[in-house]
Each structure stands twice: as C-alpha cells, then as structure tokens.
Design a protein around this motif. Sequence first.
Motif, short mmCIF file in Angstrom:
data_model
loop_
_atom_site.label_atom_id
_atom_site.label_comp_id
_atom_site.label_asym_id
_atom_site.label_seq_id
_atom_site.Cartn_x
_atom_site.Cartn_y
_atom_site.Cartn_z
N ALA A 180 0.46 -1.23 -0.51
CA ALA A 180 0.49 0.51 -0.09
C ALA A 180 0.64 1.06 0.02
O ALA A 180 0.78 2.34 -0.67
CB ALA A 180 -1.01 0.42 1.36
N LEU A 181 2.18 1.03 0.82
CA LEU A 181 3.19 2.34 0.72
C LEU A 181 3.13 2.29 -0.52
O LEU A 181 3.87 3.89 -1.17
CB LEU A 181 4.08 2.24 1.69
CG LEU A 181 3.04 2.33 3.07
CD1 LEU A 181 4.22 1.39 4.02
CD2 LEU A 181 2.78 3.68 3.32
N GLY A 182 3.64 1.11 -1.92
CA GLY A 182 4.64 1.42 -2.79
C GLY A 182 3.11 2.13 -3.70
O GLY A 182 3.62 2.86 -4.40
N ALA A 183 2.18 1.64 -3.46
CA ALA A 183 0.68 2.08 -3.91
C ALA A 183 1.26 3.66 -4.29
O ALA A 183 0.72 4.39 -5.24
CB ALA A 183 -0.10 1.88 -3.98
N ALA A 184 1.05 4.28 -3.01
CA ALA A 184 0.67 5.58 -2.78
C ALA A 184 2.28 6.20 -3.01
O ALA A 184 2.74 7.72 -2.48
CB ALA A 184 1.34 5.71 -1.15
N GLY A 185 3.49 5.33 -3.67
CA GLY A 185 4.84 6.48 -4.36
C GLY A 185 5.59 6.11 -2.80
O GLY A 185 6.66 7.05 -3.63
N LEU A 186 5.51 5.46 -1.87
CA LEU A 186 6.68 5.85 -0.62
C LEU A 186 7.43 4.86 -0.59
O LEU A 186 8.33 5.01 0.10
CB LEU A 186 5.53 6.12 0.52
CG LEU A 186 4.93 7.06 0.85
CD1 LEU A 186 3.76 6.85 2.06
CD2 LEU A 186 5.52 8.85 0.56
N VAL A 187 7.48 3.75 -1.29
CA VAL A 187 8.44 2.75 -1.70
C VAL A 187 8.42 2.68 -2.85
O VAL A 187 7.77 2.08 -3.53
CB VAL A 187 7.62 1.31 -0.85
CG1 VAL A 187 9.11 0.61 -0.75
CG2 VAL A 187 7.70 1.51 0.40
N ARG A 188 9.61 2.31 -3.71
CA ARG A 188 10.10 2.45 -4.90
C ARG A 188 10.49 0.93 -4.39
O ARG A 188 11.09 0.44 -4.34
CB ARG A 188 11.08 3.11 -5.13
CG ARG A 188 10.61 4.86 -5.22
CD ARG A 188 11.59 5.78 -5.67
NE ARG A 188 13.02 5.92 -4.79
CZ ARG A 188 14.23 5.44 -5.72
NH1 ARG A 188 13.66 4.66 -6.66
NH2 ARG A 188 15.16 6.21 -5.06
N GLU A 189 10.20 0.35 -5.32
CA GLU A 189 10.65 -0.82 -6.09
C GLU A 189 11.67 -0.96 -7.28
O GLU A 189 11.27 -0.02 -8.60
CB GLU A 189 9.26 -2.44 -6.98
CG GLU A 189 9.65 -3.41 -7.59
CD GLU A 189 8.54 -4.55 -7.03
OE1 GLU A 189 8.09 -5.21 -6.79
OE2 GLU A 189 7.90 -3.77 -8.55
N LEU A 190 13.06 -1.37 -6.53
CA LEU A 190 14.03 -1.54 -7.82
C LEU A 190 14.55 -2.93 -8.09
O LEU A 190 15.46 -2.84 -8.83
CB LEU A 190 15.83 -1.00 -7.44
CG LEU A 190 15.01 0.31 -6.44
CD1 LEU A 190 16.96 0.76 -5.81
CD2 LEU A 190 14.75 1.36 -7.05
N ARG A 191 13.45 -3.48 -7.75
CA ARG A 191 13.48 -5.26 -8.56
C ARG A 191 12.21 -5.75 -8.30
O ARG A 191 12.00 -5.78 -7.30
CB ARG A 191 15.29 -6.15 -7.48
CG ARG A 191 14.87 -7.97 -8.12
CD ARG A 191 15.14 -8.29 -6.75
NE ARG A 191 15.12 -8.76 -5.65
CZ ARG A 191 13.86 -9.23 -5.35
NH1 ARG A 191 13.42 -10.77 -5.96
NH2 ARG A 191 13.83 -9.55 -3.49
N HIS A 192 12.10 -6.24 -9.69
CA HIS A 192 10.40 -6.61 -10.02
C HIS A 192 10.09 -8.06 -8.83
O HIS A 192 10.99 -8.39 -8.53
CB HIS A 192 10.84 -7.38 -11.54
CG HIS A 192 9.00 -7.64 -11.32
ND1 HIS A 192 8.14 -7.08 -11.38
CD2 HIS A 192 8.78 -8.97 -12.32
CE1 HIS A 192 7.01 -7.57 -11.86
NE2 HIS A 192 6.84 -8.69 -11.90
#
Length: 409
Positions: free
Chosen positions: A375-387
């Motif tokens: 959810a934090l990723g969806a808010a742009g607060l966690v960036r995924e660098l490895r799929h």
Amino acid sequence: MGTDMRVLRRDEWDEWYDSLIRAFGGVPEPEEERAAFRGLTQFDRSLGVWDGDACVGTAGAFRFRLTVPGGAPVSAAGVTMVSVAATHRRRGVLRSLMRRQLDDVRSWGEPLAVLTASEPAIYGRFGYGAATHHVNARIDTDRVRLTVPAGTDDVRLRYAAPVDALDACEAVYARLVSRRPGMVARNPGWERLWVLDPESGRDGASPLQCVVAERDGEVVGYARFRVKADWEPAGPKGTVVAQDVDALDPAAHAALWRFLFDVDLTSAIDIRRRPVDEPWQYLVSDIRRCSLLVRDSLHVRLVDVGAALQARTYQAPVDVVFEVEDAFCPWNAGRWRLTGDAKGASCERTEDAADLALSVRELGAAYLGGVSLAALGAAGLVRELRHGALAEAAVGFGSTVAPWLPHGF
C-alpha cells in the motif's frame, strides 16, 4: 537569551508538569491522576528545556517492552509528555528535544521509539510512522443484535469492585500481551491508572464498574465500564461507556459483549481504542449501525534499523535489500539486507544492489504488520527496484492479527 536543556530533577517536576498541562490547554488534572504520573515519571529519561527559571519544553521516554510480530517483547522508548510553550514556538525547541532524545534512546540500546501523537503531522519529520490504528464505535443496541458462539453460556459473569479485581484483570492482560503486536507489558504501577475514578473524569456517567468472566473458577476476561443515564419521553436511552474489554477466548469475549448489550435502561454502547479486527464486529447483525471510526494510534520509529528488523519474525520468507533514507538519524541510512521467516531473522549492512528504497518513516509504519508495504508502494512512498521484491516483502511483513495499542501513555 538562550535556553538550557537538561535531565529533569525531582525538585523541578511540578513546574515541568505544569508547563506540560498548560501546553495541552491548561485544565488541571485530578490530584490522584497527577500523583500517579509523578510516580511513573522516569526522571533520568525525562528532559526539560528552561529559559531562565521558566520551563518551556518537556519530553519523557518510558522504558517499555513492546510485542512485535512473532510475539517477542522488544525494548522500546515510550515517548511521552512532549510539549513546547506557546511563547517559544519556531525556535527549534522541539527539534532539539527530539534530537537529544533519539541520541539517548540509541545510547540505551533500545531499537525502537514509539509514541501516540496529539497531532499526527508533527512527528513524521523525525522518522515516526503510524503503525497501528484503532476503532471507536457507538453501537445502537436497540437495533443491533449479537450472535454468540458455542460455549458462551458456560462463562459465568459476576460484578466485582474494580480495585478488588485489579490483580485478576491484570493477569488476563498479561496473558494477552504476547498475542498481538503493538501491546506493551505494563510496568509496576501502571495498572493503577485504569481504576482511577475521579468524578471529574466521568462526564456525567456512573462510577467505574467491573464485571469479571469466569470458567471453572478461573478468570478468563473482564469488562470495565460506566453507565451514562438518559431519558426521553418514550423511555430510557442510556449509554454504556466501555473502558476495557479483554478476554482470553471467543466464548468469554462474546459473554462480556452480550452483557454490555443487555445492560438495563441503555440503548447504546460507546467504546474507544479497540483493535480494528476485534471479533465483536463479526458477531453483530448490522455493522452499519455501529458507527465505526478508525484512527491512527501508535507511531513507530526505528532507532536501530538492523536490530529492530531482526527482532521480529516474518510470516513468509523474505530476502530483500532495503535502501533506507534517514536524515535525522544518519546512522540508519544506507543498504540493509533482511533475511527472515517465521523462525527468526537477520539484518546486516550490505553493498549489494537495493531491491526497495524507502525512508525510515515507512519502515516504522510497516514494522508491526498493520500497514502494508504494498500500500505504501502504491502511494509512491516505497520504490521497487527489483521486480517482485515489493510483493515478497509486503507478505512477509504482514501480521495475522492487527497490531493494537490498548492505551495511551
């Protein structure tokens, strides 16, 4: 003129506490409550900021043991009694208190700092993230019915004076602490706070009452509550104001809630600070007439990222490298490899490529398993660098029960 920050002395407590009370509106506390907090104050962990003879800033840090996912108790500084005098705003007083306090917490070897925020916007800039939430409710017991599970009728309820039942109730609470992340083991003296009953704190309701639930002579739950009487031309419409409802098993939980639903001359239950997944919500006939309101509760700050992340377990295997941003506590900044599962974890510095990038605030929010990294990723607060790393970490960080802080501090 400058200000002086120092560890609180015993002879300074009254002025220090008066400064705190003034910052929160200036309404005096009942004498028994004031005395209780003086007794609980840990002077060597409390700070005051002084401008000449005037106290203009306060902060304390209780020594707590906080349950984390997996059930382990972890040392945590319970940040409390934070205030800045209105005459000294925008002078860096709060920032200097937070700086000194987090340095102290690190020196004490406590990997976590936690707090409840009067204004949630204040503490994010110091690395705190909202990690638990609670539910407030007003249940219309005229229209809502409760379905109870098998075994509920085997539970015996009896009235008990709140003070007389205190030890038995605390024994129930102590058994619950390891079951849910976010709960704190109560230090000696804390139990007295929940049975303080000054008339000024009742808001027109009755003195505090207590009902104890028993099975085969063993106390398996309790409810502490007040009744606020009210009448209309058609008849009574009083309210049960529930303060604490704790139980060791589903039947005891249901028996206590059924009792609260059936208190004579009442048509509503008001309850505050309950777990967001508390079972009564699934036993009621009409959840819409329970007027649920969800609020943030415990804010978590990782003071030592490595020690904190390896102190808990993970409900699914994780092997992820975090790139952590932490400008306020730079010793946390950089890359950390977390590997863990339901049996344990390790978290060490690494030069490996990062899989996820986030700030320490997001790590704090997700730490107890109640806020999803996805959810934090969806808010742009966690960036995924490895799929795939975000989904893997989000599942691992989750908790089978919602984290919950039962009370403030």
